[in-house]
Motif scaffolding. Structure first.
Motif, PDB file in Angstrom:
ATOM      1  N   GLN A 151       0.628  -1.164   0.112  1.00  0.00           N
ATOM      2  CA  GLN A 151      -0.068  -0.171  -0.101  1.00  0.00           C
ATOM      3  C   GLN A 151       0.819   1.101  -0.065  1.00  0.00           C
ATOM      4  O   GLN A 151       1.808   1.353   0.817  1.00  0.00           O
ATOM      5  CB  GLN A 151      -1.126  -0.136   1.283  1.00  0.00           C
ATOM      6  CG  GLN A 151      -1.765   1.255   1.321  1.00  0.00           C
ATOM      7  CD  GLN A 151      -2.876   0.960   2.351  1.00  0.00           C
ATOM      8  OE1 GLN A 151      -2.678   0.208   3.216  1.00  0.00           O
ATOM      9  NE2 GLN A 151      -4.016   1.750   2.351  1.00  0.00           N
ATOM     10  N   ARG A 161       2.886  -0.005   3.474  1.00  0.00           N
ATOM     11  CA  ARG A 161       3.097  -1.466   4.326  1.00  0.00           C
ATOM     12  C   ARG A 161       2.165  -2.468   3.374  1.00  0.00           C
ATOM     13  O   ARG A 161       1.635  -2.111   2.326  1.00  0.00           O
ATOM     14  CB  ARG A 161       2.032  -1.388   5.434  1.00  0.00           C
ATOM     15  CG  ARG A 161       0.778  -1.044   5.195  1.00  0.00           C
ATOM     16  CD  ARG A 161      -0.249  -0.727   6.418  1.00  0.00           C
ATOM     17  NE  ARG A 161      -1.592  -0.121   6.175  1.00  0.00           N
ATOM     18  CZ  ARG A 161      -2.403   0.316   6.859  1.00  0.00           C
ATOM     19  NH1 ARG A 161      -2.106   0.243   8.289  1.00  0.00           N
ATOM     20  NH2 ARG A 161      -3.653   0.286   6.461  1.00  0.00           N
ATOM     21  N   PHE A 162       2.609  -3.885   3.445  1.00  0.00           N
ATOM     22  CA  PHE A 162       2.144  -4.775   2.807  1.00  0.00           C
ATOM     23  C   PHE A 162       0.587  -5.058   3.250  1.00  0.00           C
ATOM     24  O   PHE A 162       0.601  -5.054   4.506  1.00  0.00           O
ATOM     25  CB  PHE A 162       2.812  -6.247   2.782  1.00  0.00           C
ATOM     26  CG  PHE A 162       3.984  -6.082   2.082  1.00  0.00           C
ATOM     27  CD1 PHE A 162       3.870  -6.411   0.526  1.00  0.00           C
ATOM     28  CD2 PHE A 162       5.413  -5.765   2.488  1.00  0.00           C
ATOM     29  CE1 PHE A 162       5.183  -6.543  -0.065  1.00  0.00           C
ATOM     30  CE2 PHE A 162       6.519  -5.867   1.667  1.00  0.00           C
ATOM     31  CZ  PHE A 162       6.353  -6.103   0.366  1.00  0.00           C
ATOM     32  N   THR A 163      -0.326  -5.132   2.325  1.00  0.00           N
ATOM     33  CA  THR A 163      -1.746  -5.506   2.814  1.00  0.00           C
ATOM     34  C   THR A 163      -2.187  -6.960   2.556  1.00  0.00           C
ATOM     35  O   THR A 163      -2.837  -7.528   3.242  1.00  0.00           O
ATOM     36  CB  THR A 163      -2.704  -4.609   1.989  1.00  0.00           C
ATOM     37  OG1 THR A 163      -2.373  -4.709   0.608  1.00  0.00           O
ATOM     38  CG2 THR A 163      -2.507  -3.077   2.664  1.00  0.00           C
ATOM     39  N   ASP A 164      -1.395  -7.794   1.766  1.00  0.00           N
ATOM     40  CA  ASP A 164      -1.573  -9.010   1.517  1.00  0.00           C
ATOM     41  C   ASP A 164      -0.160  -9.702   0.759  1.00  0.00           C
ATOM     42  O   ASP A 164       0.606  -9.009   0.201  1.00  0.00           O
ATOM     43  CB  ASP A 164      -2.866  -9.559   0.593  1.00  0.00           C
ATOM     44  CG  ASP A 164      -3.983  -9.330   1.084  1.00  0.00           C
ATOM     45  OD1 ASP A 164      -4.080 -10.496   2.119  1.00  0.00           O
ATOM     46  OD2 ASP A 164      -4.956  -8.624   0.692  1.00  0.00           O
ATOM     47  N   MET A 165      -0.113 -10.951   1.558  1.00  0.00           N
ATOM     48  CA  MET A 165       1.096 -11.765   0.934  1.00  0.00           C
ATOM     49  C   MET A 165       0.981 -13.227   0.521  1.00  0.00           C
ATOM     50  O   MET A 165       0.333 -13.750   1.488  1.00  0.00           O
ATOM     51  CB  MET A 165       2.283 -11.514   2.002  1.00  0.00           C
ATOM     52  CG  MET A 165       1.823 -11.646   3.237  1.00  0.00           C
ATOM     53  SD  MET A 165       2.613 -10.556   4.409  1.00  0.00           S
ATOM     54  CE  MET A 165       4.223 -11.390   4.541  1.00  0.00           C
ATOM     55  N   ILE A 166       1.684 -13.669  -0.334  1.00  0.00           N
ATOM     56  CA  ILE A 166       1.529 -15.290  -0.665  1.00  0.00           C
ATOM     57  C   ILE A 166       3.150 -15.622  -0.441  1.00  0.00           C
ATOM     58  O   ILE A 166       3.821 -14.945  -1.276  1.00  0.00           O
ATOM     59  CB  ILE A 166       1.010 -15.543  -1.699  1.00  0.00           C
ATOM     60  CG1 ILE A 166      -0.731 -15.070  -1.614  1.00  0.00           C
ATOM     61  CG2 ILE A 166       1.065 -17.044  -2.021  1.00  0.00           C
ATOM     62  CD1 ILE A 166      -1.316 -15.450  -2.944  1.00  0.00           C
ATOM     63  N   TYR A 167       3.551 -16.476   0.464  1.00  0.00           N
ATOM     64  CA  TYR A 167       4.887 -16.903   0.315  1.00  0.00           C
ATOM     65  C   TYR A 167       5.333 -17.519  -0.885  1.00  0.00           C
ATOM     66  O   TYR A 167       4.455 -18.695  -1.291  1.00  0.00           O
ATOM     67  CB  TYR A 167       5.337 -17.831   1.791  1.00  0.00           C
ATOM     68  CG  TYR A 167       5.515 -16.897   2.771  1.00  0.00           C
ATOM     69  CD1 TYR A 167       4.603 -16.247   3.498  1.00  0.00           C
ATOM     70  CD2 TYR A 167       7.052 -16.663   3.100  1.00  0.00           C
ATOM     71  CE1 TYR A 167       5.100 -15.512   4.614  1.00  0.00           C
ATOM     72  CE2 TYR A 167       7.379 -15.762   4.090  1.00  0.00           C
ATOM     73  CZ  TYR A 167       6.288 -15.106   4.720  1.00  0.00           C
ATOM     74  OH  TYR A 167       6.637 -14.307   5.906  1.00  0.00           O
ATOM     75  N   GLY A 171       5.100 -21.447  -0.378  1.00  0.00           N
ATOM     76  CA  GLY A 171       3.881 -22.258   0.166  1.00  0.00           C
ATOM     77  C   GLY A 171       2.749 -22.048  -0.973  1.00  0.00           C
ATOM     78  O   GLY A 171       1.596 -22.414  -0.791  1.00  0.00           O
ATOM     79  N   SER A 172       3.219 -21.721  -2.243  1.00  0.00           N
ATOM     80  CA  SER A 172       2.250 -21.574  -3.331  1.00  0.00           C
ATOM     81  C   SER A 172       2.601 -22.254  -4.607  1.00  0.00           C
ATOM     82  O   SER A 172       3.743 -22.072  -5.136  1.00  0.00           O
ATOM     83  CB  SER A 172       1.709 -20.278  -3.579  1.00  0.00           C
ATOM     84  OG  SER A 172       0.886 -20.169  -4.578  1.00  0.00           O
ATOM     85  N   LYS A 200      -2.453   0.274  -4.026  1.00  0.00           N
ATOM     86  CA  LYS A 200      -1.803  -0.721  -3.755  1.00  0.00           C
ATOM     87  C   LYS A 200      -1.102  -1.230  -5.002  1.00  0.00           C
ATOM     88  O   LYS A 200      -1.767  -1.504  -6.142  1.00  0.00           O
ATOM     89  CB  LYS A 200      -2.693  -1.933  -3.313  1.00  0.00           C
ATOM     90  CG  LYS A 200      -3.354  -1.559  -1.986  1.00  0.00           C
ATOM     91  CD  LYS A 200      -4.236  -2.686  -1.503  1.00  0.00           C
ATOM     92  CE  LYS A 200      -5.198  -2.337  -0.544  1.00  0.00           C
ATOM     93  NZ  LYS A 200      -6.292  -3.386  -0.147  1.00  0.00           N
ATOM     94  N   GLU A 243       7.014  -2.438   7.713  1.00  0.00           N
ATOM     95  CA  GLU A 243       6.295  -3.366   8.892  1.00  0.00           C
ATOM     96  C   GLU A 243       6.518  -4.788   8.765  1.00  0.00           C
ATOM     97  O   GLU A 243       6.026  -5.528   9.346  1.00  0.00           O
ATOM     98  CB  GLU A 243       4.903  -3.214   8.859  1.00  0.00           C
ATOM     99  CG  GLU A 243       4.331  -1.623   9.259  1.00  0.00           C
ATOM    100  CD  GLU A 243       2.907  -1.583   9.344  1.00  0.00           C
ATOM    101  OE1 GLU A 243       1.987  -2.663   9.407  1.00  0.00           O
ATOM    102  OE2 GLU A 243       2.471  -0.475   9.612  1.00  0.00           O
ATOM    103  N   MET A 244       7.390  -5.144   7.957  1.00  0.00           N
ATOM    104  CA  MET A 244       7.749  -6.579   7.707  1.00  0.00           C
ATOM    105  C   MET A 244       9.111  -6.934   8.597  1.00  0.00           C
ATOM    106  O   MET A 244      10.199  -6.139   8.263  1.00  0.00           O
ATOM    107  CB  MET A 244       8.045  -6.881   6.168  1.00  0.00           C
ATOM    108  CG  MET A 244       7.007  -7.149   5.473  1.00  0.00           C
ATOM    109  SD  MET A 244       5.805  -8.232   6.079  1.00  0.00           S
ATOM    110  CE  MET A 244       6.911  -9.629   6.464  1.00  0.00           C
ATOM    111  N   PRO A 245       8.983  -8.012   9.380  1.00  0.00           N
ATOM    112  CA  PRO A 245      10.445  -8.118  10.254  1.00  0.00           C
ATOM    113  C   PRO A 245      11.391  -8.903   9.210  1.00  0.00           C
ATOM    114  O   PRO A 245      11.199  -9.462   8.180  1.00  0.00           O
ATOM    115  CB  PRO A 245       9.827  -9.189  11.213  1.00  0.00           C
ATOM    116  CG  PRO A 245       8.648  -9.612  10.689  1.00  0.00           C
ATOM    117  CD  PRO A 245       7.972  -8.434   9.905  1.00  0.00           C
TER     118      PRO A 245
END
Lengths: 350, 350
Positions: free
Chosen positions: A207, A215-221, A224-225, A251, A294-296
């Motif tokens: 966003q 900041r990220f509002t959605d994410m897919i690793y 895992g996909s 976004k 906001e991502m560690p």
């Protein structure tokens, strides 16, 4: 090896999964060829591209089995084979357990195959390829202008191919235009050649607020996909690239990477050189172990946020121009790129 | 605690992430309430539903901060608050690092809150809720018939709510109809109450061949995504539920779970009882440590493949009837379900 067994029986005696994997690799080789190929070429490409060591004879037995299942067909008088529609479907559906690692595997494979030379401006660059209907391609190019103007892209270098032309081993279907954008994996690849391992963690929507990444509002690793996150976000209409371009709120497609903190100075040098070659894409670079957007971030790692190469295409889709996108779908020589502005017949803003 | 600090200053001295999490939990409570609520109720619900222990006074300070940022507004004379549009947006966007665990967290929370009593046929059952435009709801119900007929669902129990009605804390917006289907998490929840932990691994599309479940063709792990896999597969038009219903070939929504092998006999008893209550959903049960549908299973575990509760909705979307689906979106009392066949005014096939 039991000498009384024919190679075919040996084949069948092998572990089923191994056979399945070889079969799929052969189908992948066939799918990437425009003309029928024989066992000799297939065996060589299996070894070079997939690290699979099969004799020509073993390849031939595989081909006979594939013929029987209507997944390949014999075209030329010798053993030249082409893939059939059924073979292509099999490739799309088969072995999801392989495919789940697939997004991350695709990234690693493409990064390894990138050999873009920063000094000579030559070599292969990874791309995303999008297909548009022929009559909608001009409006699509126009719709992308604001995204390019606002730099919501990896590069304004693009490669366009028309029906019947080949782009990165793919022949453009009738009635369509292929539009290739530089994929941010070019950065993984270039860093890798300099000995810097880049860890690709996830694709997401980032966003923007007041023209700044927030900041990220959605994410897919990626681990895992079985589906590419960018393709999902575009298809589900979760982007608002045009809004970000216009008023700095919305976004865009981004992805998150990490490099070892110790390699940061060298990485920064390479990223600056890439910029001179017209390849940007790095949106944010963090500090050792510090969160970004906001991502560690892992200890002793530096986080990086990259622009998604498909953002311009996403902005066209937002304007209701349909596109079929294939993220990270191949490699194109640097020399065959042209500027988006030239392709669109627009004046590049200064 | 420093006695000279006001509670608000204490609040600010806390770790920023903790404050953010409390704020979001308060917004979630506000979002789930139809009428304004005060700090007392909020504090109680925070404790009961989120395990967050905040004094009423601390809640009040949070509310003042939220008011200042236009995310909540004071409605009643005392401290009754409602969430604003901005608050709802914040909830959708904020803290993706929380949200990424979100799909798996939602599963675990809903499973815990399921209290369906198999003997008395009472208690709360988790549901997926889909919204249709009022005038498209009848065609949608018709389009779902083949999916229900072919048993490509968790249950033919459904719950329908019209504009202005409430369903699981959500008020149905004007011009829409809410259609709730039983979510396969009811099985996690019922097993959990019997002391069997069920591990939800991923959602995917499962390919059928000759009317039999064959293999997963795509999958997204619940731990690696902030988006529900079913919603993605429906939005990206990756299902062919109607084709599976009609001729046994195609892809349906399914998900993959594991239970400890030792608990299998008890699990099978409970699954049989659920079936008597009209809840099926278990498509395949494996054996200890054995792959099912080409998916490897953990040692000493038994794999299970569940039908996606949203399959009937997917079949409506395949017929170009738009729907906004929210997988695992709440709980509905068992007594308020009705049969799909009755709702659609169709005769149940025998």
């Amino acid at each position: 090896m039991n000498k009384n067994l024919t190679p075919r029986m040996n084949l069948i005696k092998q572990d089923g999964r191994e056979v399945e994997r070889e079969k799929l690799a052969i189908l992948r080789v066939l799918a990437s060829c425009q003309t029928p190929v024989g066992s000799k070429i297939i065996a060589r490409r299996l070894k070079n591209e997939y690290g699979i060591d099969l004799s020509e004879r073993a390849v031939r037995y595989h081909l006979i089995l594939l013929d029987e299942r209507n997944m390949s067909c014999k075209i030329s008088r010798r053993d030249g084979r082409s893939i059939t529609q059924l073979g292509l479907e099999e490739l799309g559906n088969a072995m999801v357990t392989d495919k789940v690692g697939f997004v991350i595997d695709k990234i690693e494979r493409l990064a390894y195959m990138t050999d873009f030379d920063l000094d000579n401006l030559s070599g292969m660059v990874p791309v995303n390829i999008s297909f548009f209907a022929k009559d909608q391609f001009k409006p699509a190019l126009r719709a992308m202008a604001q995204a390019y103007k606002a730099n919501l892209c990896v590069s304004d270098l693009v490669c366009i191919a028309h029906e019947g032309d080949k782009i990165s081993d793919i022949t453009v279907p009738e009635g369509q235009v292929a539009f290739a954008t530089v994929c941010s994996i070019v950065i993984n690849g270039t860093l890798l050649k300099a000995g810097i391992p880049m860890d690709s963690r996830f694709g997401g929507t980032l966003q923007f607020h007041q023209h700044k990444p927030w900041r990220f509002t959605d994410m897919i690793y990626y681990t895992g996909s079985s589906l590419d996150p960018s393709e999902i976000f575009i298809a589900s209409r979760m982007t608002s690239v045009s809004e970000v371009a216009r008023r700095g709120e919305g976004k865009v497609l981004c992805n998150f990477r990490e490099i070892p903190a110790v390699s940061l100075p060298l990485a920064e040098k390479i990223i600056a050189k890439l910029k001179n070659a017209g390849i940007n894409g790095v949106l944010v670079i963090g500090e050792a172990g510090k969160s970004i957007c906001e991502m560690p971030v892992g200890l002793n790692k530096v986080g990086m946020i990259m622009m998604g190469g498909l953002n311009p295409v996403a902005s066209a889709v937002e304007s209701n121009i349909p596109a079929a996108s294939h993220a990270m779908s191949g490699l194109v020589p640097y020399s065959s790129f042209t500027s988006y502005w030239e392709a669109a017949g627009l004046k590049k803003p200064v």
